[in-house]
Design a protein around this motif. Structure first.
Motif, PDB file in Angstrom:
ATOM      1  N   ASP A  51       0.830  -1.196   0.000  1.00 25.03           N
ATOM      2  CA  ASP A  51       0.000   0.000   0.000  1.00 25.03           C
ATOM      3  C   ASP A  51       0.872   1.256   0.000  1.00 25.03           C
ATOM      4  O   ASP A  51       2.021   1.227   0.430  1.00 25.03           O
ATOM      5  CB  ASP A  51      -0.906   0.021   1.223  1.00 25.03           C
ATOM      6  N   HIS A  57      -2.396   6.735   7.439  1.00 24.44           N
ATOM      7  CA  HIS A  57      -2.331   5.283   7.287  1.00 24.44           C
ATOM      8  C   HIS A  57      -2.015   4.644   8.624  1.00 24.44           C
ATOM      9  O   HIS A  57      -1.018   4.955   9.247  1.00 24.44           O
ATOM     10  CB  HIS A  57      -1.245   4.948   6.268  1.00 24.44           C
ATOM     11  N   LYS A  66      -1.049  -4.538  -0.543  1.00 27.08           N
ATOM     12  CA  LYS A  66      -1.886  -3.544  -1.214  1.00 27.08           C
ATOM     13  C   LYS A  66      -3.362  -3.902  -1.081  1.00 27.08           C
ATOM     14  O   LYS A  66      -3.744  -5.053  -1.199  1.00 27.08           O
ATOM     15  CB  LYS A  66      -1.482  -3.441  -2.688  1.00 27.08           C
ATOM     16  N   THR A  67      -4.182  -2.885  -0.835  1.00 28.63           N
ATOM     17  CA  THR A  67      -5.599  -3.111  -0.577  1.00 28.63           C
ATOM     18  C   THR A  67      -6.487  -2.802  -1.771  1.00 28.63           C
ATOM     19  O   THR A  67      -7.670  -3.129  -1.763  1.00 28.63           O
ATOM     20  CB  THR A  67      -6.066  -2.238   0.605  1.00 28.63           C
ATOM     21  N   SER A  68      -5.935  -2.158  -2.813  1.00 28.56           N
ATOM     22  CA  SER A  68      -6.791  -1.722  -3.917  1.00 28.56           C
ATOM     23  C   SER A  68      -6.048  -1.726  -5.242  1.00 28.56           C
ATOM     24  O   SER A  68      -4.889  -1.308  -5.317  1.00 28.56           O
ATOM     25  CB  SER A  68      -7.300  -0.294  -3.631  1.00 28.56           C
ATOM     26  N   ASN A  90      -5.633   3.642  -1.654  1.00 35.03           N
ATOM     27  CA  ASN A  90      -5.716   2.681  -0.562  1.00 35.03           C
ATOM     28  C   ASN A  90      -7.183   2.431  -0.244  1.00 35.03           C
ATOM     29  O   ASN A  90      -8.043   3.247  -0.557  1.00 35.03           O
ATOM     30  CB  ASN A  90      -5.032   3.225   0.692  1.00 35.03           C
TER      31      ASN A  90
END
Length: 198
Positions: A51, A57, A66-68, A90
């Motif tokens: 991320d 954060h 990584k979230t997206s 994110n």
């Protein structure tokens, strides 16, 4: 007679006056369910990436997967082309009462861009946002409207609790009218997050 601490008011305006939430009627859509979405190959790809750090954060000292991979584009200040910059997002998720809020975007501490998905009773709405520390004194707020051209949201299930994992896919095009300016918002891609409490 003591002078009033006007500087405290000025600091408060700079810190809190800049976050500008517009109240507007939003068009709802029906949430689709795909119980197997967590098995999508995109999440294995995200496991190999990290991320982007922002000042907001959580756990910024340790990098997380990584979230997206959501591409979010707007013509507010730049071309609406799908560049690498459009994927610098994110994903975070939290519960307020019974509403699941999924936030996808990026913040530098001075400027934040993205959108929030609000999920409740098997329906969802999308609210794009733009926040900045720049303020214009004396500028009158005018109504903001959002026109949904298309929108779809797929999640792994309908109901979530704190610490559940959310897996989802979003696809939308929304036109915002703000002070006479038409701003196009386009977003699509996969995301994931743990549900937090706020």
């Amino acid at each position: 007679m003591k002078r009033k601490p006007y500087y405290i008011l000025i600091v408060a305006v700079l810190l809190f006056g800049c976050k500008h939430q517009i109240r507007a009627k939003l068009q709802s859509g029906n949430i689709k369910i795909d119980t197997g979405i967590a098995q999508s190959p995109v999440y294995k790809m995200l496991d190999k990436q990290r991320d982007f750090r922002t000042i907001f954060h959580r756990g910024a000292d340790t990098l997380r997967s990584k979230t997206s991979n959501v591409s979010y584009r707007t013509n507010r200040y730049r071309s609406i082309d799908d560049t690498a910059y459009a994927r610098l997002n994110n994903c975070g998720s939290y519960l307020i009462n019974e509403t699941l809020k999924i936030n996808i975007g990026i913040s530098s501490g001075f400027v934040a861009d993205g959108f929030t998905i609000n999920c409740h009773n098997r329906l969802f709405t999308i609210l794009p946002y733009h926040e900045t520390d720049a303020i214009t004194v004396g500028e009158e707020e005018k109504p903001v409207t959002f026109q949904v051209i298309n929108q779809s949201l797929t999640l792994s299930k309908y109901n979530y609790q704190i610490n559940d994992s959310v897996y989802g896919k979003i696809n939308f095009k929304i036109i915002e009218t703000n002070n006479g300016q038409k701003i196009h918002h386009i977003g699509y891609g996969y995301f994931r997050a743990k549900v937090d409490k706020r």
